[in-house]
Design a protein around this motif. Structure first.
Motif, PDB file in Angstrom:
ATOM      1  N   UNK A   1      65.658  25.224  47.184  1.00  0.00           N
ATOM      2  CA  UNK A   1      65.447  23.782  47.224  1.00  0.00           C
ATOM      3  C   UNK A   1      65.078  23.213  45.895  1.00  0.00           C
ATOM      4  N   UNK A   2      64.494  22.072  45.956  1.00  0.00           N
ATOM      5  CA  UNK A   2      64.364  21.170  44.837  1.00  0.00           C
ATOM      6  C   UNK A   2      63.042  20.465  45.024  1.00  0.00           C
TER       7      UNK A   2
ATOM      8  N   UNK B   1      55.773  20.907  37.874  1.00  0.00           N
ATOM      9  CA  UNK B   1      54.845  21.205  38.967  1.00  0.00           C
ATOM     10  C   UNK B   1      54.208  19.933  39.510  1.00  0.00           C
ATOM     11  N   UNK B   2      54.017  18.936  38.645  1.00  0.00           N
ATOM     12  CA  UNK B   2      53.440  17.674  39.079  1.00  0.00           C
ATOM     13  C   UNK B   2      51.995  17.517  38.657  1.00  0.00           C
ATOM     14  N   UNK B   3      51.560  16.277  38.536  1.00  0.00           N
ATOM     15  CA  UNK B   3      50.205  15.996  38.085  1.00  0.00           C
ATOM     16  C   UNK B   3      49.148  16.454  39.089  1.00  0.00           C
ATOM     17  N   UNK B   4      49.546  16.640  40.340  1.00  0.00           N
ATOM     18  CA  UNK B   4      48.574  17.043  41.355  1.00  0.00           C
ATOM     19  C   UNK B   4      48.485  18.559  41.509  1.00  0.00           C
ATOM     20  N   UNK B   5      49.211  19.300  40.664  1.00  0.00           N
ATOM     21  CA  UNK B   5      49.143  20.757  40.748  1.00  0.00           C
ATOM     22  C   UNK B   5      47.752  21.230  40.350  1.00  0.00           C
TER      23      UNK B   5
ATOM     24  N   UNK C   1      49.839  21.875  50.691  1.00  0.00           N
ATOM     25  CA  UNK C   1      50.620  20.637  50.698  1.00  0.00           C
ATOM     26  C   UNK C   1      51.411  20.472  49.403  1.00  0.00           C
ATOM     27  N   UNK C   2      50.803  20.854  48.271  1.00  0.00           N
ATOM     28  CA  UNK C   2      51.497  20.723  46.991  1.00  0.00           C
ATOM     29  C   UNK C   2      52.758  21.581  46.968  1.00  0.00           C
ATOM     30  N   UNK C   3      52.672  22.791  47.527  1.00  0.00           N
ATOM     31  CA  UNK C   3      53.850  23.657  47.551  1.00  0.00           C
ATOM     32  C   UNK C   3      54.864  23.205  48.590  1.00  0.00           C
ATOM     33  N   UNK C   4      54.372  22.725  49.730  1.00  0.00           N
ATOM     34  CA  UNK C   4      55.283  22.234  50.762  1.00  0.00           C
ATOM     35  C   UNK C   4      56.077  21.042  50.240  1.00  0.00           C
ATOM     36  N   UNK C   5      55.420  20.148  49.495  1.00  0.00           N
ATOM     37  CA  UNK C   5      56.120  18.983  48.968  1.00  0.00           C
ATOM     38  C   UNK C   5      57.241  19.386  48.031  1.00  0.00           C
ATOM     39  N   UNK C   6      57.062  20.535  47.352  1.00  0.00           N
ATOM     40  CA  UNK C   6      58.080  20.988  46.408  1.00  0.00           C
ATOM     41  C   UNK C   6      58.946  22.091  47.005  1.00  0.00           C
TER      42      UNK C   6
END
Length: 247
Positions: free
Chosen positions: A132-133, A200-204, A115-120
């Protein structure tokens, strides 16, 4: 069914493939490949939104598969390793994988990483073949201008396009995110932890080696020492800084 994002699971063990499908099938459409050659073919024909790629594969090993995929496609890749050896993880990241996970893994951890990679992952295009972004940059943190022109380097933030001496540079979604963040904050020094959180985000759920590997790949693609295009600098003991040459 058809509206769900497609995940390609590459593993030579049918039980592992079936188990991963059970973990993911409530939210994703899961397709399979049992060896490296078929994995490359599936990426080309099925255009998945993410690839879960085992390292130990017959015909072509996972590291080589990752390398070959990156020659034609920027789909997010999560490497899967049973050995848990650091060299495999580092090599996977350096070849362009976004993340890695070590067997045995829990269903919750696997789903979180996917999910973390899909979101990004890639937006504004079809399947996994377009750049993408990350969502961290699309939620109100817009680039103030559509484009940025630096000596030898042109970035179009709307088209997710990077040109070096007027030649297009192929970047993964994460590499583009990292470059966009650094160029927006030119001259500032960032630690690996700061870049991990900001890009990457805090949830990485990975570690700072992902930053080092992405920086290494990005340098190879946009630095040009012969023309003094050295954009990304290492600040020893601290982290990294983006500078405009001759300014």
């Amino acid at each position: 069914m058809e509206d769900r994002l497609k995940i390609l699971v590459v593993d030579d063990d049918p039980l592992i493939r079936e188990l991963i499908q059970v973990y993911l099938e409530e939210e994703f459409l899961v397709i399979h490949a049992e060896n490296g050659s078929k994995a490359i073919e599936k990426v080309q024909t099925d255009e998945p939104s993410l690839v879960l790629l085992d390292i130990m594969l017959p015909v072509i090993n996972g590291l080589e598969v990752c390398k070959q995929i990156r020659t034609f496609c920027q789909v997010p890749i999560i490497m899967v390793s049973a050995k848990g050896e650091e060299i495999d993880k580092v090599l996977g990241l350096e070849l362009g994988a976004e993340d890695y996970i070590t067997k045995p893994f829990s269903p919750r951890e696997l789903l979180a990483r996917v999910k973390a990679q899909i979101r990004r992952s890639l937006i504004g295009g079809e399947g996994g073949a377009n750049k993408g972004f990350s969502d961290s940059m699309s939620r109100g943190k817009r680039i103030p201008d559509d484009t940025l022109d630096l000596p030898g380097l042109h970035i179009n933030f709307i088209k997710y396009q990077v040109l070096l001496d007027e030649l297009e540079v192929e970047l993964t979604a994460k590499e583009f995110d990292l470059l966009a963040f650094l160029t927006r904050n030119r001259g500032q020094v960032f630690t690996r932890e700061q870049l991990l959180n900001k890009v990457w985000g805090f949830d990485y759920v990975g570690d700072t080696r992902a930053v080092d590997s992405a920086i290494k790949r990005l340098r190879k693609k946009i630095n040009h020492e012969e023309k003094n295009y050295i954009f990304i600098h290492t600040v020893r003991g601290i982290g990294y800084r983006f500078e405009v040459p001759n300014q």
